[in-house]
Design a protein around this motif. Sequence first.
Motif, PDB file in Angstrom:
ATOM      1  N   GLU A   1       1.080  -1.087  -0.021  1.00  0.00           N
ATOM      2  CA  GLU A   1      -0.077  -0.027   0.140  1.00  0.00           C
ATOM      3  C   GLU A   1       0.837   1.254   0.026  1.00  0.00           C
ATOM      4  O   GLU A   1       0.298   2.309   0.296  1.00  0.00           O
ATOM      5  CB  GLU A   1      -1.027  -0.016   1.055  1.00  0.00           C
ATOM      6  CG  GLU A   1      -2.013  -1.064   1.193  1.00  0.00           C
ATOM      7  CD  GLU A   1      -2.737  -1.145   0.235  1.00  0.00           C
ATOM      8  OE1 GLU A   1      -3.469  -0.101  -0.324  1.00  0.00           O
ATOM      9  OE2 GLU A   1      -2.908  -2.220  -0.491  1.00  0.00           O
TER      10      GLU A   1
ATOM     11  N   HIS B   1      -6.338   3.635   6.628  1.00  0.00           N
ATOM     12  CA  HIS B   1      -6.263   2.829   5.347  1.00  0.00           C
ATOM     13  C   HIS B   1      -5.699   1.545   5.418  1.00  0.00           C
ATOM     14  O   HIS B   1      -6.120   0.539   4.755  1.00  0.00           O
ATOM     15  CB  HIS B   1      -5.429   3.809   4.381  1.00  0.00           C
ATOM     16  CG  HIS B   1      -5.319   2.920   3.003  1.00  0.00           C
ATOM     17  ND1 HIS B   1      -6.180   3.034   1.942  1.00  0.00           N
ATOM     18  CD2 HIS B   1      -4.080   2.123   2.485  1.00  0.00           C
ATOM     19  CE1 HIS B   1      -5.580   2.166   1.019  1.00  0.00           C
ATOM     20  NE2 HIS B   1      -4.287   1.917   1.332  1.00  0.00           N
TER      21      HIS B   1
ATOM     22  N   ASN C   1      -7.187  -2.543   4.915  1.00  0.00           N
ATOM     23  CA  ASN C   1      -6.519  -3.558   4.444  1.00  0.00           C
ATOM     24  C   ASN C   1      -5.706  -4.683   5.113  1.00  0.00           C
ATOM     25  O   ASN C   1      -5.040  -5.284   4.741  1.00  0.00           O
ATOM     26  CB  ASN C   1      -5.504  -3.067   3.379  1.00  0.00           C
ATOM     27  CG  ASN C   1      -6.019  -2.207   2.341  1.00  0.00           C
ATOM     28  OD1 ASN C   1      -6.354  -2.619   1.206  1.00  0.00           O
ATOM     29  ND2 ASN C   1      -6.147  -1.068   2.306  1.00  0.00           N
ATOM     30  N   ASP C   2      -6.086  -4.760   6.551  1.00  0.00           N
ATOM     31  CA  ASP C   2      -5.888  -5.821   7.556  1.00  0.00           C
ATOM     32  C   ASP C   2      -4.303  -5.784   7.875  1.00  0.00           C
ATOM     33  O   ASP C   2      -3.820  -6.778   7.699  1.00  0.00           O
ATOM     34  CB  ASP C   2      -6.283  -7.248   6.946  1.00  0.00           C
ATOM     35  CG  ASP C   2      -7.662  -7.465   6.829  1.00  0.00           C
ATOM     36  OD1 ASP C   2      -8.354  -6.835   7.852  1.00  0.00           O
ATOM     37  OD2 ASP C   2      -8.158  -8.067   5.664  1.00  0.00           O
TER      38      ASP C   2
END
Length: 334
Positions: free
Chosen positions: A262, A307, A311-312
């Motif tokens: 990310e 964020h 997204n774990d």
Amino acid sequence: MSVDNKSGNLVHKKIDFAHILEKVRVFAPATVANMICGFDVLGFAVDEPGDEVLMYRVAEPGVRIRAIKGDAGRLPLDPQKNTVSACVQMLLTDLGIENELGIEIELIKHMPIGSGLGSSSASTVAGLFAINSLLGNPLSKEELMPYCVEGERLACGHGHADNVAPALLGGITLIRGYAPLDMVRLPVPEELYAGIVFPQVDVPTRDARQLIKEKVALKDAVTQWGNIAGLVAGLFQNDYDLISRSMHDVIIEPTRAILIPEFYAMKQIALDNGALSFGISGSGPSVVAITRGQEVAQVVTEKIQQHLSANDIDSFKYVSSVNIDGPKVLPFNA
């Protein structure tokens, strides 16, 4: 300031054993190496996180590790293999008092290992600053620096100074050269802040360095030179727009960003919310948003954490101004 390599010529320093302290507690700060565009030549210290060393004078000569806390058992207790004790031992040997003084060390890790925030540097600097304080400060920071660099060599195989220099000296440092080590302290704009997020992913320093290309295109090198020069000029001129325009990395970031989930989404979030710049701290996986003011740094780090959570990916965050002081002695019972 130019610093000679560790030469072992410290035996002329006279240590007054009657005034050696019995114990000392020292904090040394985390650092953001590279400062986005200055690979291996720029870095700055932050207020948090950091590491502590508690050091005790004991009767039996030698340097020993009494305990390490906060490392989940990852760091060696063997004094020859631990960078803190090994560097303290080197210093005592060069002072010619290794057989006259007994030292026991407690290392308290307040910062994560492998974070890209100079974890080994903070520990090494805390240890060397502590032994110097215990001895009555016979050495200057410049004289301590080669031992700090040697600690980096022991920790990761490469004796770079972009973490240890700001950790020891405080502020923003430029490493002009390594033969001999030549460092320049740069001005720190008053409103300059760092919003740091450490995603809970593993990016070992050695692996991150192995990805770096040995050769770069001339056009990229020229761009990077211009950015480093522009950043230094912006710091001297207190020009936040110039700082923002200059803090871009076209050489290291494109390769290392692959290892950080990310990354480009986090970068867009930071820039959309007012960050001057955004990039990788050291070898990662920590990322840093450089901002004008604390409030922007708080907003950016919170949104990036949101964020990542979506997204774990768990993460830690730190918001700090530039730490201009470096290591400090703390009250022992605080």
